[in-house]
Design a protein around this motif. Sequence first.
Motif, PDB file in Angstrom:
ATOM      1  N   ASN A 167     -13.898  27.196  -4.818  1.00  0.00           N
ATOM      2  CA  ASN A 167     -13.801  26.158  -5.847  1.00  0.00           C
ATOM      3  C   ASN A 167     -12.584  25.280  -5.551  1.00  0.00           C
ATOM      4  O   ASN A 167     -11.473  25.582  -5.961  1.00  0.00           O
ATOM      5  CB  ASN A 167     -13.676  26.802  -7.234  1.00  0.00           C
ATOM      6  N   TRP A 168     -12.787  24.199  -4.811  1.00  0.00           N
ATOM      7  CA  TRP A 168     -11.634  23.388  -4.420  1.00  0.00           C
ATOM      8  C   TRP A 168     -11.992  21.914  -4.271  1.00  0.00           C
ATOM      9  O   TRP A 168     -13.125  21.548  -3.976  1.00  0.00           O
ATOM     10  CB  TRP A 168     -11.027  23.896  -3.108  1.00  0.00           C
ATOM     11  N   VAL A 169     -10.982  21.094  -4.505  1.00  0.00           N
ATOM     12  CA  VAL A 169     -11.016  19.661  -4.225  1.00  0.00           C
ATOM     13  C   VAL A 169      -9.698  19.319  -3.550  1.00  0.00           C
ATOM     14  O   VAL A 169      -8.631  19.726  -4.023  1.00  0.00           O
ATOM     15  CB  VAL A 169     -11.180  18.824  -5.511  1.00  0.00           C
ATOM     16  N   SER A 170      -9.741  18.598  -2.446  1.00  0.00           N
ATOM     17  CA  SER A 170      -8.526  18.209  -1.725  1.00  0.00           C
ATOM     18  C   SER A 170      -8.324  16.701  -1.818  1.00  0.00           C
ATOM     19  O   SER A 170      -9.245  15.924  -1.535  1.00  0.00           O
ATOM     20  CB  SER A 170      -8.606  18.627  -0.251  1.00  0.00           C
ATOM     21  N   LEU A 171      -7.115  16.303  -2.223  1.00  0.00           N
ATOM     22  CA  LEU A 171      -6.728  14.894  -2.244  1.00  0.00           C
ATOM     23  C   LEU A 171      -5.984  14.623  -0.942  1.00  0.00           C
ATOM     24  O   LEU A 171      -4.906  15.175  -0.710  1.00  0.00           O
ATOM     25  CB  LEU A 171      -5.840  14.599  -3.455  1.00  0.00           C
ATOM     26  N   LEU A 172      -6.537  13.792  -0.084  1.00  0.00           N
ATOM     27  CA  LEU A 172      -6.018  13.624   1.269  1.00  0.00           C
ATOM     28  C   LEU A 172      -4.780  12.731   1.289  1.00  0.00           C
ATOM     29  O   LEU A 172      -4.613  11.839   0.444  1.00  0.00           O
ATOM     30  CB  LEU A 172      -7.102  13.044   2.176  1.00  0.00           C
ATOM     31  N   ASN A 173      -3.932  12.968   2.291  1.00  0.00           N
ATOM     32  CA  ASN A 173      -2.695  12.191   2.384  1.00  0.00           C
ATOM     33  C   ASN A 173      -2.918  10.777   2.907  1.00  0.00           C
ATOM     34  O   ASN A 173      -1.968  10.010   3.051  1.00  0.00           O
ATOM     35  CB  ASN A 173      -1.659  12.916   3.251  1.00  0.00           C
ATOM     36  N   THR A 174      -4.158  10.418   3.168  1.00  0.00           N
ATOM     37  CA  THR A 174      -4.480   9.026   3.516  1.00  0.00           C
ATOM     38  C   THR A 174      -4.726   8.179   2.268  1.00  0.00           C
ATOM     39  O   THR A 174      -4.939   6.967   2.376  1.00  0.00           O
ATOM     40  CB  THR A 174      -5.724   8.976   4.418  1.00  0.00           C
ATOM     41  N   GLN A 185      -5.239  -7.648  -8.977  1.00  0.00           N
ATOM     42  CA  GLN A 185      -5.910  -7.242  -7.745  1.00  0.00           C
ATOM     43  C   GLN A 185      -5.473  -5.864  -7.244  1.00  0.00           C
ATOM     44  O   GLN A 185      -5.803  -5.481  -6.124  1.00  0.00           O
ATOM     45  CB  GLN A 185      -5.656  -8.286  -6.649  1.00  0.00           C
ATOM     46  N   SER A 186      -4.746  -5.116  -8.052  1.00  0.00           N
ATOM     47  CA  SER A 186      -4.302  -3.782  -7.635  1.00  0.00           C
ATOM     48  C   SER A 186      -5.447  -2.781  -7.755  1.00  0.00           C
ATOM     49  O   SER A 186      -6.335  -2.923  -8.601  1.00  0.00           O
ATOM     50  CB  SER A 186      -3.118  -3.324  -8.493  1.00  0.00           C
ATOM     51  N   TYR A 187      -5.412  -1.746  -6.905  1.00  0.00           N
ATOM     52  CA  TYR A 187      -6.446  -0.719  -6.970  1.00  0.00           C
ATOM     53  C   TYR A 187      -5.940   0.574  -6.336  1.00  0.00           C
ATOM     54  O   TYR A 187      -4.966   0.590  -5.578  1.00  0.00           O
ATOM     55  CB  TYR A 187      -7.723  -1.173  -6.261  1.00  0.00           C
ATOM     56  N   MET A 188      -6.609   1.676  -6.675  1.00  0.00           N
ATOM     57  CA  MET A 188      -6.343   2.967  -6.052  1.00  0.00           C
ATOM     58  C   MET A 188      -7.445   3.272  -5.058  1.00  0.00           C
ATOM     59  O   MET A 188      -8.628   3.070  -5.348  1.00  0.00           O
ATOM     60  CB  MET A 188      -6.289   4.081  -7.099  1.00  0.00           C
ATOM     61  N   ASN A 189      -7.059   3.762  -3.890  1.00  0.00           N
ATOM     62  CA  ASN A 189      -8.011   4.175  -2.861  1.00  0.00           C
ATOM     63  C   ASN A 189      -7.776   5.664  -2.603  1.00  0.00           C
ATOM     64  O   ASN A 189      -6.892   6.037  -1.841  1.00  0.00           O
ATOM     65  CB  ASN A 189      -7.798   3.358  -1.588  1.00  0.00           C
ATOM     66  N   LEU A 190      -8.547   6.518  -3.279  1.00  0.00           N
ATOM     67  CA  LEU A 190      -8.340   7.963  -3.206  1.00  0.00           C
ATOM     68  C   LEU A 190      -9.334   8.580  -2.230  1.00  0.00           C
ATOM     69  O   LEU A 190     -10.546   8.549  -2.448  1.00  0.00           O
ATOM     70  CB  LEU A 190      -8.513   8.590  -4.591  1.00  0.00           C
ATOM     71  N   ASP A 239       0.863  -1.175   0.000  1.00  0.00           N
ATOM     72  CA  ASP A 239       0.000   0.000   0.000  1.00  0.00           C
ATOM     73  C   ASP A 239       0.899   1.225   0.000  1.00  0.00           C
ATOM     74  O   ASP A 239       1.548   1.527   1.003  1.00  0.00           O
ATOM     75  CB  ASP A 239      -0.922   0.006   1.226  1.00  0.00           C
ATOM     76  N   LEU A 240       0.951   1.924  -1.113  1.00  0.00           N
ATOM     77  CA  LEU A 240       1.858   3.051  -1.290  1.00  0.00           C
ATOM     78  C   LEU A 240       1.118   4.357  -1.063  1.00  0.00           C
ATOM     79  O   LEU A 240       0.155   4.663  -1.777  1.00  0.00           O
ATOM     80  CB  LEU A 240       2.450   3.040  -2.702  1.00  0.00           C
ATOM     81  N   GLN A 241       1.553   5.116  -0.064  1.00  0.00           N
ATOM     82  CA  GLN A 241       0.937   6.411   0.194  1.00  0.00           C
ATOM     83  C   GLN A 241       1.187   7.325  -0.997  1.00  0.00           C
ATOM     84  O   GLN A 241       2.315   7.525  -1.431  1.00  0.00           O
ATOM     85  CB  GLN A 241       1.509   7.038   1.461  1.00  0.00           C
ATOM     86  N   MET A 242       0.127   7.906  -1.539  1.00  0.00           N
ATOM     87  CA  MET A 242       0.233   8.670  -2.771  1.00  0.00           C
ATOM     88  C   MET A 242       0.717  10.096  -2.546  1.00  0.00           C
ATOM     89  O   MET A 242       1.437  10.652  -3.381  1.00  0.00           O
ATOM     90  CB  MET A 242      -1.116   8.680  -3.494  1.00  0.00           C
ATOM     91  N   PHE A 243       0.321  10.702  -1.443  1.00  0.00           N
ATOM     92  CA  PHE A 243       0.672  12.099  -1.202  1.00  0.00           C
ATOM     93  C   PHE A 243       1.167  12.256   0.231  1.00  0.00           C
ATOM     94  O   PHE A 243       0.481  11.865   1.170  1.00  0.00           O
ATOM     95  CB  PHE A 243      -0.531  13.014  -1.444  1.00  0.00           C
ATOM     96  N   GLU A 244       2.343  12.828   0.373  1.00  0.00           N
ATOM     97  CA  GLU A 244       2.895  13.038   1.706  1.00  0.00           C
ATOM     98  C   GLU A 244       2.079  14.073   2.465  1.00  0.00           C
ATOM     99  O   GLU A 244       1.929  13.999   3.678  1.00  0.00           O
ATOM    100  CB  GLU A 244       4.352  13.483   1.601  1.00  0.00           C
ATOM    101  N   LYS A 245       1.546  15.058   1.738  1.00  0.00           N
ATOM    102  CA  LYS A 245       0.682  16.073   2.329  1.00  0.00           C
ATOM    103  C   LYS A 245      -0.603  16.159   1.507  1.00  0.00           C
ATOM    104  O   LYS A 245      -0.621  15.800   0.328  1.00  0.00           O
ATOM    105  CB  LYS A 245       1.373  17.439   2.345  1.00  0.00           C
ATOM    106  N   THR A 246      -1.660  16.644   2.132  1.00  0.00           N
ATOM    107  CA  THR A 246      -2.909  16.836   1.409  1.00  0.00           C
ATOM    108  C   THR A 246      -2.706  17.823   0.264  1.00  0.00           C
ATOM    109  O   THR A 246      -2.077  18.865   0.430  1.00  0.00           O
ATOM    110  CB  THR A 246      -4.005  17.350   2.359  1.00  0.00           C
ATOM    111  N   VAL A 247      -3.225  17.477  -0.908  1.00  0.00           N
ATOM    112  CA  VAL A 247      -3.056  18.295  -2.111  1.00  0.00           C
ATOM    113  C   VAL A 247      -4.357  19.040  -2.392  1.00  0.00           C
ATOM    114  O   VAL A 247      -5.415  18.423  -2.549  1.00  0.00           O
ATOM    115  CB  VAL A 247      -2.686  17.418  -3.321  1.00  0.00           C
ATOM    116  N   LYS A 248      -4.277  20.364  -2.452  1.00  0.00           N
ATOM    117  CA  LYS A 248      -5.456  21.179  -2.726  1.00  0.00           C
ATOM    118  C   LYS A 248      -5.466  21.590  -4.191  1.00  0.00           C
ATOM    119  O   LYS A 248      -4.503  22.174  -4.692  1.00  0.00           O
ATOM    120  CB  LYS A 248      -5.478  22.420  -1.832  1.00  0.00           C
ATOM    121  N   LEU A 249      -6.554  21.290  -4.891  1.00  0.00           N
ATOM    122  CA  LEU A 249      -6.740  21.654  -6.292  1.00  0.00           C
ATOM    123  C   LEU A 249      -7.795  22.752  -6.349  1.00  0.00           C
ATOM    124  O   LEU A 249      -8.937  22.528  -5.941  1.00  0.00           O
ATOM    125  CB  LEU A 249      -7.191  20.432  -7.100  1.00  0.00           C
TER     126      LEU A 249
END
Length: 472
Positions: free
Chosen positions: A152-159, A69-74, A37-47
């Motif tokens: 107008n924002w979307v945040s990709l969480l560091n989890t 069986q691989s998947y992304m959990n965003l 399970d690879l953490q995608m973002f070290e910090k939350t990313v704000k778009l």
Amino acid sequence: MKQMKHALKGIISLLICLVCICGIHITGFAAQKSSMDLQMFEKTVKLDMPKNTASFWFLLPDGTVVDDQSYMNLDLKFSETLIYERSSITLEMNGTVIETKWILDIDDQTTCTWKVKIPEDVLKIGELNELKIITTQRSIEGDCADIDNPSNWVSLLNTSYLHVSIAEKASPKLSNLYAFFYENPADKGVLETEFIVPEQADATVKAGMLKTASAVGSYYPYNDKLISHVSEKEVSQKGEHKIAFGYDDTLKSGSGSISVEDQGTYYKADIMGKDQEGFDKAVAFFSANEFMKQISRSSVVVTSDIRDRVLKHEFKKNEAGYYQFSDFGYQTVNLAGAFHQSANFTFQQPGGVRSGDDSYVLIRFRHSKALEADHSLLTVYCDSEALDSVKLSSSNADYGELKVKIPVKYLKEDTINLNIDCYNYLGKIDCSKDYYDTAWTVIDETSNIYFEPGNIGVTPSLYHTPAFNNLT
């Protein structure tokens, strides 16, 4: 591998190498079938622009076999003001679109999880993979109404994480030893190595160990997570790879050897010599990853002396203090797209010496002739402090320079953090489009940074120096 850090505000591209990732979870590591399970973002990313991208880069070592069986959990949060039919999110893997959804269809809650299955045939083995998240998002109707709109924002969480299901894990070879030790996703982002030397090791072995540590550090000059420990006997610490140094009587006179093997929960390399001459040859060979990459086996006997060869990745100190951005591993950067674009650069003061007060940065740039000069601007920041700016006009479209003095207070630190921000303004446009080919500013790798030679050390730190745990 030269590592470069870019953070683009607007069209955001986060190039996140695995050596900088935290929170990786491993299951079944000792078995052939395993998962990560690879953490995608070290910090939350704000778009927060009408169109955004965020990328996660990762490496699967050569020889890895993945299954289906691989998947992304965003995990994401988004503004309640998003307009349903104008706000979507897309997942791409290595340029292949995997799935697109309306953001508000993922969940009726503004904090939710988007899980997407990753086909095994889109993953690359032995080279970098790019997982890209693309959003189009609008909160206000009208041309460019959402530019600099805080609602107008979307945040990709560091989890968020990428689950990689592995049918068969790769075996280490000398050609990929550096990657296994210092770029492997199984290392939880903290790259610890235990150096093992014989009891009462002589000066040659100690010097060889230090040269090896220095070679690894020079190969990854901007990785601040390389940690080394030294012991006279192997200390079992799960997750720490081992490199053992010493002499091997079975070798021929003047010869050395290097080998690597999988110990189940870690990898172990041996750097040995019949005598001091052979040991020095083995250390020199290991320290030159360009030579290591040519060995597709798990061991090699070294008879050639390559100590006089120049390693292309080594940083060369310029006694006069003049450097180009390329000397620090940076390539020419294209800040493409309308409105806000930016790039970050980190420079380490050479030799741990504080540079003189006349140190400066000379930015060389060019830009699209379509930009409107009255509103287009290039600004240089140091640790978020604006230092200077220049209009992007017809007079500097083909070539421009901006010379900025580095404030003395920042020269007291061992690293200088610069941000170059461009506002590429085209006038009234359709903000749902990128305009990558029309609105752009290029920062050339021949840009200069001058560190005026000094003789006062910056604040010293022993954090990354090999730590002698068990030596007396």
